[in-house]
Design an enzyme around this catalytic site. Structure first.
Site, PDB file in Angstrom:
ATOM      1  N   LYS A  64      26.179 -29.308 -73.913  1.00  0.00           N
ATOM      2  CA  LYS A  64      27.572 -29.764 -73.830  1.00  0.00           C
ATOM      3  C   LYS A  64      27.870 -30.850 -74.873  1.00  0.00           C
ATOM      4  O   LYS A  64      26.982 -31.288 -75.598  1.00  0.00           O
ATOM      5  CB  LYS A  64      27.898 -30.241 -72.408  1.00  0.00           C
ATOM      6  CG  LYS A  64      27.671 -29.172 -71.343  1.00  0.00           C
ATOM      7  CD  LYS A  64      28.468 -27.899 -71.611  1.00  0.00           C
ATOM      8  CE  LYS A  64      27.919 -26.727 -70.831  1.00  0.00           C
ATOM      9  NZ  LYS A  64      28.442 -26.548 -69.527  1.00  0.00           N
TER      10      LYS A  64
HETATM   11  C1  LIG Z   1      28.192 -25.714 -68.317  1.00  0.00           C
HETATM   12  C2  LIG Z   1      29.377 -25.347 -67.547  1.00  0.00           C
HETATM   13  C3  LIG Z   1      29.439 -25.571 -66.174  1.00  0.00           C
HETATM   14  C4  LIG Z   1      28.265 -26.070 -65.372  1.00  0.00           C
HETATM   15  O1  LIG Z   1      27.886 -27.340 -65.670  1.00  0.00           O
HETATM   16  P1  LIG Z   1      26.514 -27.879 -65.028  1.00  0.00           P
HETATM   17  O2  LIG Z   1      26.428 -29.287 -65.476  1.00  0.00           O
HETATM   18  O3  LIG Z   1      25.421 -27.006 -65.578  1.00  0.00           O
HETATM   19  O4  LIG Z   1      26.666 -27.727 -63.563  1.00  0.00           O
HETATM   20  C5  LIG Z   1      30.600 -25.270 -65.507  1.00  0.00           C
HETATM   21  N1  LIG Z   1      31.660 -24.757 -66.156  1.00  0.00           N
HETATM   22  C6  LIG Z   1      31.637 -24.502 -67.466  1.00  0.00           C
HETATM   23  C7  LIG Z   1      32.863 -23.940 -68.127  1.00  0.00           C
HETATM   24  C8  LIG Z   1      30.489 -24.774 -68.211  1.00  0.00           C
HETATM   25  O5  LIG Z   1      30.455 -24.500 -69.515  1.00  0.00           O
END
Ligand SMILES: *Cc1c(COP(=O)(O)O)cnc(C)c1O
Length: 266
Positions: A64
């Site tokens: 992210k």
């Molecule tokens: C990565 C992601 C998630 C999940 O995030 P986590 O921290 O792994 O729980 C949820 N929604 C979207 C759109 C994502 O890209």
């Protein structure tokens, strides 16, 4: 549960109006959207839904915009909900347990609810606080890459580019192009294979839920049940975009996309 896909904030006022009308909560999936914002009709600049029945969820997973390896953050203007999240994220321990290790803290603690262990570790937080300080610098780097792609590829008729908008600050977590399949003799998968053969890492965000085996088996979904999602999915490719991407890497992506489009133009 609106998803700000790629880090483009949706129209928050419209969302909130819809939620109020139907007495719903707004739970924003802002996993791609840190930092991002947009100007509202009234001129104010907003980065999230901040109503009494809104909560915004960010992800700090490894891929992210900022990361702690694993983890995330829920943000809300609702004090009672914030207290509840804090309580439930650490075993349902009463609030005064937070400072039981400090000089003035008490040794005693009380469980007031059946909670979870969803707290961010101190080690992850130590990484995150430094990522946080660089979040806007890294966003600008991605924005620069997006601008280079958009300028260089604007004349390529075989693809559609993401639309930037001056009323928004996008996080540019993704740079997704859409193939104009009627202008190409190859499909998306072949396009991606050729990108990868030239050393361009790419991906698709995402396979729609109704095209996953579990949902097809459980609910009997077919591709034709959601023709818009199915149609868009067949056109999507996410190009590489990340802080630290070198100029020659950006140029290589641009040249490769141009070359594949020219070779397979219809
Ligand atoms: C990565 C992601 C998630 C999940 O995030 P986590 O921290 O792994 O729980 C949820 N929604 C979207 C759109 C994502 O890209």
């Amino acid at each position: 549960m609106p998803v700000h896909v790629g880090g483009v904030l949706l129209d928050l006022e419209r969302l909130e109006r819809f939620a109020r009308k139907h007495k719903l909560w707004v739970v924003e999936d802002a996993a791609h959207a840190f930092p991002a914002g947009r100007r509202s009709a009234d001129g104010s600049f907003r980065q999230r839904s901040n109503g009494a029945r809104s909560v915004t969820c960010y992800s700090f997973y490894a891929n992210k915009t900022i990361t702690t390896g694993e983890g995330g953050m829920a943000v809300t203007s609702n004090q009672a909900l914030a207290d509840r999240i804090r309580l439930m994220s650490l075993h349902g321990l009463s609030a005064d347990a937070w400072d039981r290790y400090s000089t003035n803290g008490s040794w005693d603690y009380k469980i007031v609810a059946p909670g979870y262990k969803y707290n961010l570790t101190d080690i992850a937080a130590a990484i995150g606080i430094h990522q946080l300080a660089r979040a806007e610098v890294m966003r600008r780097e991605r924005e620069q890459i997006a601008r280079r792609y958009s300028e260089a590829l604007a004349g390529v008729e075989q693809i559609e580019l993401p639309l930037a908008d001056d009323s928004r600050v996008d996080s540019w977590h993704l740079f997704a192009i859409k193939l104009r399949l009627n202008r190409l003799t190859i499909d998306r998968d072949t396009f991606m294979k050729e990108l990868k053969q030239s050393g361009v890492g790419c991906s698709v965000h995402w396979r729609p839920l109704h095209l996953h085996p579990y949902y097809q088996k459980t609910f009997g979904y077919r591709a034709a049940d959601f023709p818009v999602a199915t149609g868009q999915w067949k056109r999507l490719i996410s190009l590489p975009i990340f802080p630290g991407m070198r100029d020659e890497e950006i140029d290589h992506v641009i040249r490769t996309v141009e070359r594949i489009c020219a070779r397979h133009a219809r």
